[in-house]
Design an enzyme around this catalytic site. Structure first.
Site, PDB file in Angstrom:
ATOM      1  N   ASN A  13      27.567 111.953 -17.734  1.00 36.34           N
ATOM      2  CA  ASN A  13      27.923 113.183 -17.174  1.00 36.34           C
ATOM      3  C   ASN A  13      29.293 112.450 -16.208  1.00 36.34           C
ATOM      4  O   ASN A  13      29.023 112.164 -15.669  1.00 36.34           O
ATOM      5  CB  ASN A  13      27.086 113.546 -16.603  1.00 36.34           C
ATOM      6  CG  ASN A  13      26.541 114.929 -15.210  1.00 36.34           C
ATOM      7  OD1 ASN A  13      26.470 115.117 -14.650  1.00 36.34           O
ATOM      8  ND2 ASN A  13      27.855 115.814 -16.049  1.00 36.34           N
ATOM      9  N   ASN A  66      33.067 122.501 -10.329  1.00 36.26           N
ATOM     10  CA  ASN A  66      32.601 122.187 -11.964  1.00 36.26           C
ATOM     11  C   ASN A  66      34.031 122.871 -12.593  1.00 36.26           C
ATOM     12  O   ASN A  66      35.073 122.622 -12.142  1.00 36.26           O
ATOM     13  CB  ASN A  66      31.922 123.872 -12.219  1.00 36.26           C
ATOM     14  CG  ASN A  66      30.478 123.668 -11.640  1.00 36.26           C
ATOM     15  OD1 ASN A  66      29.758 121.947 -11.820  1.00 36.26           O
ATOM     16  ND2 ASN A  66      29.985 124.591 -11.312  1.00 36.26           N
ATOM     17  N   CYS A  75      25.723 117.334  -6.477  1.00 41.42           N
ATOM     18  CA  CYS A  75      25.791 117.106  -7.834  1.00 41.42           C
ATOM     19  C   CYS A  75      24.995 115.511  -7.869  1.00 41.42           C
ATOM     20  O   CYS A  75      25.646 114.307  -7.221  1.00 41.42           O
ATOM     21  CB  CYS A  75      27.071 116.862  -8.046  1.00 41.42           C
ATOM     22  SG  CYS A  75      27.728 115.658  -9.384  1.00 41.42           S
ATOM     23  N   ASN A 165      21.181 122.449  -5.174  1.00 41.04           N
ATOM     24  CA  ASN A 165      21.568 123.638  -5.962  1.00 41.04           C
ATOM     25  C   ASN A 165      20.270 124.318  -6.819  1.00 41.04           C
ATOM     26  O   ASN A 165      19.350 124.210  -6.962  1.00 41.04           O
ATOM     27  CB  ASN A 165      22.786 123.169  -6.777  1.00 41.04           C
ATOM     28  CG  ASN A 165      22.231 121.701  -7.974  1.00 41.04           C
ATOM     29  OD1 ASN A 165      21.665 121.114  -7.678  1.00 41.04           O
ATOM     30  ND2 ASN A 165      23.670 121.421  -8.816  1.00 41.04           N
ATOM     31  N   HIS A 167      18.598 125.781  -9.564  1.00 37.63           N
ATOM     32  CA  HIS A 167      17.834 125.560 -11.155  1.00 37.63           C
ATOM     33  C   HIS A 167      16.506 125.709 -11.859  1.00 37.63           C
ATOM     34  O   HIS A 167      15.210 126.485 -10.781  1.00 37.63           O
ATOM     35  CB  HIS A 167      16.815 123.958 -11.386  1.00 37.63           C
ATOM     36  CG  HIS A 167      18.759 123.327 -10.925  1.00 37.63           C
ATOM     37  ND1 HIS A 167      18.816 122.242 -11.756  1.00 37.63           N
ATOM     38  CD2 HIS A 167      18.573 122.488 -10.062  1.00 37.63           C
ATOM     39  CE1 HIS A 167      19.631 121.792 -11.388  1.00 37.63           C
ATOM     40  NE2 HIS A 167      18.954 121.414 -10.318  1.00 37.63           N
ATOM     41  N   ASN A 198      21.194 126.150 -12.485  1.00 39.50           N
ATOM     42  CA  ASN A 198      21.091 125.721 -14.164  1.00 39.50           C
ATOM     43  C   ASN A 198      19.736 125.312 -15.047  1.00 39.50           C
ATOM     44  O   ASN A 198      19.219 126.067 -14.373  1.00 39.50           O
ATOM     45  CB  ASN A 198      21.273 124.463 -13.416  1.00 39.50           C
ATOM     46  CG  ASN A 198      22.734 124.129 -12.615  1.00 39.50           C
ATOM     47  OD1 ASN A 198      23.471 123.423 -13.534  1.00 39.50           O
ATOM     48  ND2 ASN A 198      22.474 124.325 -10.924  1.00 39.50           N
ATOM     49  N   GLU A 216      23.903 123.239 -17.965  1.00 40.73           N
ATOM     50  CA  GLU A 216      24.635 123.688 -16.185  1.00 40.73           C
ATOM     51  C   GLU A 216      25.452 124.968 -16.321  1.00 40.73           C
ATOM     52  O   GLU A 216      26.085 125.319 -16.881  1.00 40.73           O
ATOM     53  CB  GLU A 216      25.512 122.113 -16.423  1.00 40.73           C
ATOM     54  CG  GLU A 216      25.182 121.357 -15.676  1.00 40.73           C
ATOM     55  CD  GLU A 216      25.516 119.645 -15.414  1.00 40.73           C
ATOM     56  OE1 GLU A 216      26.137 120.128 -14.577  1.00 40.73           O
ATOM     57  OE2 GLU A 216      25.563 118.641 -15.396  1.00 40.73           O
ATOM     58  N   ARG A 217      25.314 125.001 -15.028  1.00 47.10           N
ATOM     59  CA  ARG A 217      26.545 126.693 -14.835  1.00 47.10           C
ATOM     60  C   ARG A 217      27.598 125.692 -14.293  1.00 47.10           C
ATOM     61  O   ARG A 217      27.857 124.801 -13.497  1.00 47.10           O
ATOM     62  CB  ARG A 217      24.850 126.429 -13.221  1.00 47.10           C
ATOM     63  CG  ARG A 217      26.111 127.640 -12.236  1.00 47.10           C
ATOM     64  CD  ARG A 217      25.331 127.498 -11.207  1.00 47.10           C
ATOM     65  NE  ARG A 217      25.855 126.740 -10.332  1.00 47.10           N
ATOM     66  CZ  ARG A 217      25.812 126.681  -8.887  1.00 47.10           C
ATOM     67  NH1 ARG A 217      25.628 127.660  -8.217  1.00 47.10           N
ATOM     68  NH2 ARG A 217      25.752 125.556  -7.877  1.00 47.10           N
ATOM     69  N   CYS A 225      22.339 115.926 -15.988  1.00 45.15           N
ATOM     70  CA  CYS A 225      22.172 116.528 -14.983  1.00 45.15           C
ATOM     71  C   CYS A 225      20.697 116.006 -14.013  1.00 45.15           C
ATOM     72  O   CYS A 225      20.202 115.899 -14.217  1.00 45.15           O
ATOM     73  CB  CYS A 225      22.337 117.919 -14.746  1.00 45.15           C
ATOM     74  SG  CYS A 225      21.996 118.420 -13.515  1.00 45.15           S
ATOM     75  N   GLY A 228      19.175 117.994 -11.836  1.00 43.50           N
ATOM     76  CA  GLY A 228      18.262 118.966 -13.007  1.00 43.50           C
ATOM     77  C   GLY A 228      17.009 117.915 -13.341  1.00 43.50           C
ATOM     78  O   GLY A 228      15.825 118.454 -13.592  1.00 43.50           O
TER      79      GLY A 228
HETATM   80  O1  ZDP Z   1      25.035 123.161  -9.729  1.00 41.41           O
HETATM   81  C1  ZDP Z   1      25.619 123.698 -10.532  1.00 41.41           C
HETATM   82  O2  ZDP Z   1      27.179 124.548 -10.757  1.00 41.41           O
HETATM   83  C2  ZDP Z   1      25.997 121.834 -11.002  1.00 41.41           C
HETATM   84  N1  ZDP Z   1      26.556 121.999 -12.443  1.00 41.41           N
HETATM   85  C3  ZDP Z   1      26.634 121.165 -10.470  1.00 41.41           C
HETATM   86  C4  ZDP Z   1      26.343 119.941 -11.104  1.00 41.41           C
HETATM   87  C5  ZDP Z   1      25.210 118.857 -11.513  1.00 41.41           C
HETATM   88  C6  ZDP Z   1      25.183 117.334 -12.037  1.00 41.41           C
HETATM   89  N2  ZDP Z   1      25.127 117.761 -13.179  1.00 41.41           N
HETATM   90  C7  ZDP Z   1      24.012 116.771 -11.462  1.00 41.41           C
HETATM   91  O3  ZDP Z   1      23.755 115.602 -12.460  1.00 41.41           O
HETATM   92  O4  ZDP Z   1      23.502 117.350 -10.437  1.00 41.41           O
HETATM   93  C8  ZDP Z   1      27.043 116.799 -11.755  1.00 41.41           C
END
Ligand code: ZDP
Length: 282
Positions: A13, A66, A75, A165, A167, A198, A216-217, A225, A228
């Site tokens: 990532n 993003n 993140c 964020n 999920h 996400n 991912e969103r 993620c 995630g």
């Molecule tokens: O919540 C969102 O819009 C995600 N795309 C943010 C990024 C999440 C990430 N991949 C993580 O590791 O948590 C960076």
């Protein structure tokens, strides 16, 4: 404008990190981030992360765009990369065990560098109430655990939560049978997720070993993620698939996640590595 950057990755990532410690607002616009993240016309990354000056009782502040220019609250893989980046900017030795308190749009998050190169992150406790995620998928329940959701002509049993964020976690029998490029966008833009979502598909190999694929969103298919993976373990505990600790195997590699239950923080341990440095002429 000349902007120095460092590319990092955590389990594939990947992020462009910018030293933004001299000003409190990101020095790049979301539109510039879209261009930089483009894998053909730019540097190539899943997001752009800014190391900003501290606020309140923290050491630094994180903001992230993003690859589509939207701004998530948090993140997980990115904050491990940010911790390594900050240690490098501060001239810390490679094996230093430094702890940072980082302000994010999802509250204060605490990464700890370990001497073996791994980074352990103390995330916030998960938010489980439907309106905090947010989702309208509650049907009278305070939490969204094993709720039915119709997507692409099938009814899925979904468990939703926020790690700062949003999920949506789905446990499946056969992870390889999931067509993420078809399903991912339909979950992401489903009207019952007003801030988009996400989406993590999980196959439980053992209570302490899960396999995960993610859409991912704002970034689409990624190799890992962090938030995630945290959401996957929390959902695993809430649905009775897991106990308090599991390895989550992502396409880019494994993360170790621990959670002692409601009200407790989630701990995530994984790698973060520098790839290269460069200079943008914008
Ligand atoms: O919540 C969102 O819009 C995600 N795309 C943010 C990024 C999440 C990430 N991949 C993580 O590791 O948590 C960076």
């Amino acid at each position: 404008m000349r902007v120095e950057f460092t590319k990092y990755q955590g389990l594939g990532n990947d992020f462009v990190l910018v030293d933004n410690r001299h000003q409190s607002q990101p020095c790049l616009t979301p539109a510039q981030a879209v261009q930089i993240c483009d894998r053909n016309f730019g540097v190539g990354a899943d997001g752009v992360i800014f190391a900003l000056p501290s606020v309140k009782n923290t050491d630094y502040r994180l903001r992230i765009y993003n690859s589509d220019g939207s701004e998530p609250e948090m993140c997980g893989n990115g904050i491990r990369c940010l911790a390594r980046f900050l240690a490098q900017l501060e001239g810390q030795p490679a094996t230093a065990t430094v702890t940072y308190r980082i302000d994010t749009l999802a509250g204060v998050i605490t990464p700890r560098l370990q001497a073996n190169g791994q980074v352990e992150v103390e995330m916030s406790p998960p938010y489980l109430a439907a309106d905090q995620i947010p989702t309208t998928l509650a049907s009278g329940q305070p939490q969204v655990i094993n709720q039915p959701l119709a997507v692409a002509g099938q009814t899925w049993s979904v468990t939703c939560l926020s790690m700062g964020n949003p999920h949506c976690v789905i446990f499946v029998e056969d992870l390889e049978a999931i067509d993420l490029t078809i399903l991912g966008p339909q979950f992401e833009h489903h009207p019952q997720f007003p801030q988009r979502i996400n989406t993590e598909f999980i196959q439980v190999l053992r209570p302490d070993y899960l396999k995960m694929r993610v859409w991912e969103r704002g970034a689409g298919l990624t190799l890992a993620c962090g938030t995630g993976a945290c959401a996957a373990l929390v959902a695993g505990v809430l649905t009775g698939h897991c106990q308090g600790e599991a390895t989550i195997e992502l396409p880019g590699g494994p993360l170790l996640i621990r959670w002692m239950g409601q009200g407790h923080p989630v701990y995530m341990t994984g790698p973060a590595e520098q790839v290269f440095t460069g200079v943008l002429d914008l």
